[in-house]
Write a protein that holds these residues in place. Structure first.
Motif, short mmCIF file in Angstrom:
data_model
loop_
_atom_site.label_atom_id
_atom_site.label_comp_id
_atom_site.label_asym_id
_atom_site.label_seq_id
_atom_site.Cartn_x
_atom_site.Cartn_y
_atom_site.Cartn_z
N TRP A 28 -5.27 3.83 9.90
CA TRP A 28 -4.05 4.62 10.03
C TRP A 28 -3.46 4.86 8.65
N ALA A 29 -2.90 6.03 8.42
CA ALA A 29 -2.39 6.41 7.10
C ALA A 29 -1.00 5.82 6.86
N CYS A 30 -0.96 4.52 6.56
CA CYS A 30 0.32 3.83 6.36
C CYS A 30 1.12 4.40 5.20
N GLY A 31 0.43 4.64 4.08
CA GLY A 31 1.14 5.10 2.89
C GLY A 31 1.85 6.41 3.11
N ASP A 32 1.18 7.33 3.78
CA ASP A 32 1.80 8.63 4.06
C ASP A 32 2.98 8.47 5.02
N TRP A 33 2.82 7.59 6.00
CA TRP A 33 3.92 7.36 6.95
C TRP A 33 5.15 6.80 6.24
N VAL A 34 4.93 5.83 5.34
CA VAL A 34 6.04 5.25 4.60
C VAL A 34 6.74 6.31 3.75
N THR A 35 5.95 7.11 3.05
CA THR A 35 6.53 8.17 2.20
C THR A 35 7.40 9.10 3.02
N ARG A 36 6.91 9.51 4.18
CA ARG A 36 7.69 10.42 5.03
C ARG A 36 8.95 9.75 5.56
N ALA A 65 5.87 -0.52 -2.42
CA ALA A 65 5.53 0.16 -1.17
C ALA A 65 4.08 0.60 -1.19
N PRO A 66 3.47 0.82 -0.03
CA PRO A 66 2.09 1.32 0.01
C PRO A 66 1.95 2.63 -0.75
N GLU A 67 0.80 2.81 -1.40
CA GLU A 67 0.51 4.07 -2.07
C GLU A 67 0.38 5.18 -1.04
#
Length: 219
Positions: free
Chosen positions: A64-72, A49-51
């Protein structure tokens, strides 16, 4: 004879890594592919997954902050759930690599299918078809432009990521003292680290690099 076969079958079950390595517990999400299951830190098998700090670019060219979105998104799904896991391996960071299930659902398979992670084909092809379907549907991260998480991790290593986005040419000094500059996109660009303490430096243009005594890398 039946008794002997039964005993042999029992021995196989007890010796099976998937059974011997089973553990369970409450989930705490660390990022898109790393969770705590009880007291065990788990790297989910077969996915990448993205960091958390990894950006991506929208179709309109915006970061766009993809990694943060994935984590959430993963946290919203699984935080606090009860997971059952089967250990597969242990990675270099000491994390247990495992397949984990919540309510009978394979977490890794679900995340890849919904575009929240890539199939990590370097280690497993288990989720290859799920990723292809997610890609065709532009699901989740497939609707954006981004580096693979593995490549992004590589560029974050000290000396490999330019401190100034406008000065990305790498002025490297070889073991023989030859000064060589690497342009973005060249074969060894990503693997080259810059060590200012040893005289290496970043350049903003090829003209600047050549004027400083560096020559272009051949590939």
């Amino acid at each position: 004879m039946l008794r002997i076969c039964s005993c042999f079958a029992l021995m196989l079950v007890l010796a099976s890594p998937s059974v011997a390595g089973e553990f369970a517990g409450k989930v705490r999400v660390i990022d898109g592919d790393t969770i705590d299951v009880g007291e065990t830190r788990v790297r989910i098998h077969g996915i990448d997954a993205p960091e958390r700090d990894q950006p991506c670019t929208t179709l309109t060219g915006q970061n766009w902050a993809c990694g943060d979105w994935v984590t959430r998104a993963v946290r919203d799904r699984y935080q606090g759930a009860h997971a059952l896991c089967a250990a597969v391996d242990r990675d270099r960071y000491g994390r247990v690599v495992a397949r984990c299930f919540v309510e009978g659902q394979d977490i890794g398979r679900a995340l890849v299918a919904d575009g929240l992670a890539y199939a990590y084909r370097k280690y497993s092809n288990d989720y290859d078809l799920e990723e292809k379907a997610a890609f065709v549907a532009d699901a989740g991260i497939h609707g954006f432009t981004m580096q693979s998480p593995a490549r992004y991790r590589l560029t974050r290593i000290k000396g490999r990521n330019a401190p100034d986005a406008n000065c990305r040419i790498k002025g490297n000094i070889s073991a023989t003292g030859t000064r060589i500059y690497h342009m973005p996109g060249q074969k060894f660009y990503e693997k080259t680290g810059i060590r200012p303490e040893q005289g290496e430096r970043w350049f903003c243009s090829e003209a600047q690099a050549r004027a400083s005594g560096w020559r272009a890398a051949k590939k």
